[in-house]
Design a protein around this motif. Sequence first.
Motif, mmCIF file in Angstrom:
data_model
loop_
_atom_site.group_PDB
_atom_site.id
_atom_site.type_symbol
_atom_site.label_atom_id
_atom_site.label_comp_id
_atom_site.label_asym_id
_atom_site.label_seq_id
_atom_site.Cartn_x
_atom_site.Cartn_y
_atom_site.Cartn_z
ATOM 1 N N ARG A 13 -4.504 7.721 0.592
ATOM 2 C CA ARG A 13 -3.790 6.686 1.339
ATOM 3 C C ARG A 13 -4.177 5.289 0.867
ATOM 4 N N GLY A 14 -3.208 4.388 0.965
ATOM 5 C CA GLY A 14 -3.490 2.969 0.762
ATOM 6 C C GLY A 14 -3.729 2.564 -0.671
ATOM 7 N N LEU A 15 -3.059 3.208 -1.629
ATOM 8 C CA LEU A 15 -3.207 2.814 -3.026
ATOM 9 C C LEU A 15 -2.517 1.477 -3.277
ATOM 10 N N THR A 16 -3.157 0.645 -4.081
ATOM 11 C CA THR A 16 -2.626 -0.693 -4.346
ATOM 12 C C THR A 16 -1.504 -0.640 -5.382
ATOM 13 N N VAL A 17 -0.793 -1.757 -5.528
ATOM 14 C CA VAL A 17 0.271 -1.845 -6.522
ATOM 15 C C VAL A 17 -0.283 -1.594 -7.915
ATOM 16 N N ARG A 18 -1.433 -2.173 -8.207
ATOM 17 C CA ARG A 18 -2.045 -1.986 -9.527
ATOM 18 C C ARG A 18 -2.410 -0.523 -9.756
ATOM 19 N N GLN A 19 -2.953 0.132 -8.741
ATOM 20 C CA GLN A 19 -3.312 1.539 -8.883
ATOM 21 C C GLN A 19 -2.070 2.402 -9.119
ATOM 22 N N ILE A 20 -0.992 2.112 -8.426
ATOM 23 C CA ILE A 20 0.251 2.857 -8.617
ATOM 24 C C ILE A 20 0.790 2.636 -10.026
ATOM 25 N N GLU A 21 0.698 1.420 -10.528
ATOM 26 C CA GLU A 21 1.164 1.137 -11.889
ATOM 27 C C GLU A 21 0.372 1.944 -12.913
ATOM 28 N N MET A 75 0.835 -1.192 0.000
ATOM 29 C CA MET A 75 0.000 0.000 0.000
ATOM 30 C C MET A 75 0.879 1.254 0.000
ATOM 31 N N THR A 76 0.474 2.277 -0.792
ATOM 32 C CA THR A 76 1.269 3.486 -0.947
ATOM 33 C C THR A 76 0.382 4.708 -0.773
ATOM 34 N N ASP A 77 0.943 5.766 -0.175
ATOM 35 C CA ASP A 77 0.253 7.045 -0.019
ATOM 36 C C ASP A 77 0.810 8.034 -1.034
ATOM 37 N N LEU A 78 -0.083 8.715 -1.767
ATOM 38 C CA LEU A 78 0.327 9.700 -2.764
ATOM 39 C C LEU A 78 -0.351 11.034 -2.505
ATOM 40 N N PHE A 79 0.398 12.110 -2.806
ATOM 41 C CA PHE A 79 -0.127 13.471 -2.711
ATOM 42 C C PHE A 79 -0.403 13.967 -4.129
ATOM 43 N N PHE A 80 -1.624 14.472 -4.362
ATOM 44 C CA PHE A 80 -2.007 15.000 -5.673
ATOM 45 C C PHE A 80 -2.261 16.497 -5.551
ATOM 46 N N TYR A 81 -1.564 17.272 -6.365
ATOM 47 C CA TYR A 81 -1.678 18.722 -6.326
ATOM 48 C C TYR A 81 -2.296 19.304 -7.595
ATOM 49 N N GLY A 82 -2.423 18.480 -8.662
ATOM 50 C CA GLY A 82 -2.826 19.007 -9.960
ATOM 51 C C GLY A 82 -4.107 18.411 -10.475
ATOM 52 N N THR A 83 -4.083 17.975 -11.736
ATOM 53 C CA THR A 83 -5.313 17.535 -12.390
ATOM 54 C C THR A 83 -5.919 16.292 -11.744
ATOM 55 N N LEU A 84 -5.098 15.461 -11.130
ATOM 56 C CA LEU A 84 -5.636 14.254 -10.494
ATOM 57 C C LEU A 84 -6.359 14.543 -9.187
ATOM 58 N N ARG A 85 -6.366 15.806 -8.740
ATOM 59 C CA ARG A 85 -7.276 16.201 -7.657
ATOM 60 C C ARG A 85 -8.728 16.195 -8.142
ATOM 61 N N TYR A 86 -8.900 16.229 -9.465
ATOM 62 C CA TYR A 86 -10.227 16.187 -10.074
ATOM 63 C C TYR A 86 -10.727 14.748 -9.989
ATOM 64 N N ARG A 87 -11.686 14.503 -9.114
ATOM 65 C CA ARG A 87 -12.096 13.139 -8.758
ATOM 66 C C ARG A 87 -12.478 12.285 -9.968
ATOM 67 N N VAL A 117 3.204 13.906 7.752
ATOM 68 C CA VAL A 117 3.062 12.574 7.184
ATOM 69 C C VAL A 117 4.028 12.442 6.018
ATOM 70 N N GLU A 118 4.416 11.227 5.723
ATOM 71 C CA GLU A 118 5.276 10.945 4.583
ATOM 72 C C GLU A 118 4.428 10.372 3.447
ATOM 73 N N ALA A 119 4.692 10.844 2.240
ATOM 74 C CA ALA A 119 3.984 10.333 1.064
ATOM 75 C C ALA A 119 4.832 10.648 -0.171
ATOM 76 N N GLN A 120 4.363 10.198 -1.315
ATOM 77 C CA GLN A 120 5.070 10.438 -2.564
ATOM 78 C C GLN A 120 4.286 11.418 -3.431
ATOM 79 N N VAL A 121 5.005 12.118 -4.322
ATOM 80 C CA VAL A 121 4.381 13.115 -5.187
ATOM 81 C C VAL A 121 5.058 13.068 -6.558
ATOM 82 N N PHE A 122 4.271 13.317 -7.593
ATOM 83 C CA PHE A 122 4.813 13.361 -8.948
ATOM 84 C C PHE A 122 5.446 14.727 -9.206
ATOM 85 N N PHE A 123 6.752 14.737 -9.463
ATOM 86 C CA PHE A 123 7.482 15.953 -9.801
ATOM 87 C C PHE A 123 7.869 15.925 -11.283
ATOM 88 N N PRO A 124 7.825 17.090 -11.948
ATOM 89 C CA PRO A 124 8.267 17.131 -13.352
ATOM 90 C C PRO A 124 9.776 16.983 -13.455
#
Length: 371
Positions: free
Chosen positions: A64-72, A1-13, A98-105
């Motif tokens: 929080r708690g994204l699966t391996v498939r979701q991360i892929e 399970m992985t936690d990700l932070f979304f700041y951009g377009t993926l905040r759009y549900r 909290v610690e999490a991951q974020v997509f950086f350009p």
Amino acid sequence: MTDLFFYGTLRYRPLLELVLSEPGVSLDMVSADLPDHQVYEVQDQPFPMILPAPGQSASGVLVRGLTVRQIERLNYYEGGFDYDLRPMTFYVSSAQEVEAQVFFPKEGVWTPGDVWNLDAWARDWGELTLHAASEVMAFYGRLSPAEIAKNFRPIRVRAAARIAAAARTPNPHHDVVRDVLVEQHNRGYLNYFAMDDIVLRHRRYDGSMSDSLNRAALMTGQASVILPYDPQRDRVLIVEQFRAPVFMIGDPAPWMWEAVAGMIDPGETPEQAALRELREEAHLEARALESAGKAYSSSGSSAEFVHLFVALAEIVEEISAGGLLSEGEDIRSRILSFDTLMALIDREEIKDLPLLSLAHWLARHRERLRG
């Protein structure tokens, strides 16, 4: 399970659910902030980027708690935009770290603009992005992010065309929800153009439903097609270029004389595209555009929808180096009197259907335009 932070377009549900391929899935989401960072528009692109910004705070959501498939799937979608995951420290609403991951350009790929606003983006680009993401994610597991990335522009062109098509006037005698039953739809091929195939049944004129029909379509977008006309000199300008499909079918003359033409970019009107293409392909400035119709170019095989124009302009010079090298274009122009153009058509020496349509429209309106 992985936690990700979304700041951009993926905040759009709706977009996040589409990418995860789990509409309505229960997601553990909470508001969060990344200190000393800010979210900016990307110049000439409909998505944002995040950069260090001392004293600022980038708002977003922590999932929080994204699966391996979701991360892929997320990596596949974001990978085409040259983004990488990095671990960072965030603050949630309770000021808890909290610690999490974020997509950086990746550095140097994009140029930042103004501070990005999610609501403004959703209003202007949300629907188009959903159409584009649907096409992108249909090729998950079949194409690489790099192969997707090189086709972003035509993907977005097709997305804008889908929105425009849906806004056209419905047929009062048919209801596509009731009268068309889709049994299977597959996005079979992706490149500058795309190819979809479908199995469907449709209501016949006797009221019954047809047998299952297997059909394919070339998925393109909208295009502006323009015939420049000089009323004072009673002359037109046409362009010639090599056309691969004409060569591929075995025609010994694949260099085609045509009207000026080009795809309509997202956010661009047909008129704006027409003026842009006139500059790029013919080095002409039009003083006015006359609408000469709009229609599907070949409704039995292609989704292309064309907007036809006659452009009033001063035509005095032919060129031999038109078009954009970045798009592989090599175009020359030719100036003809109106009578010469019609003589070529009568001798069946013009094989481009939009040019034929525009010439016949001009024949009916030429005296008005000259007056």
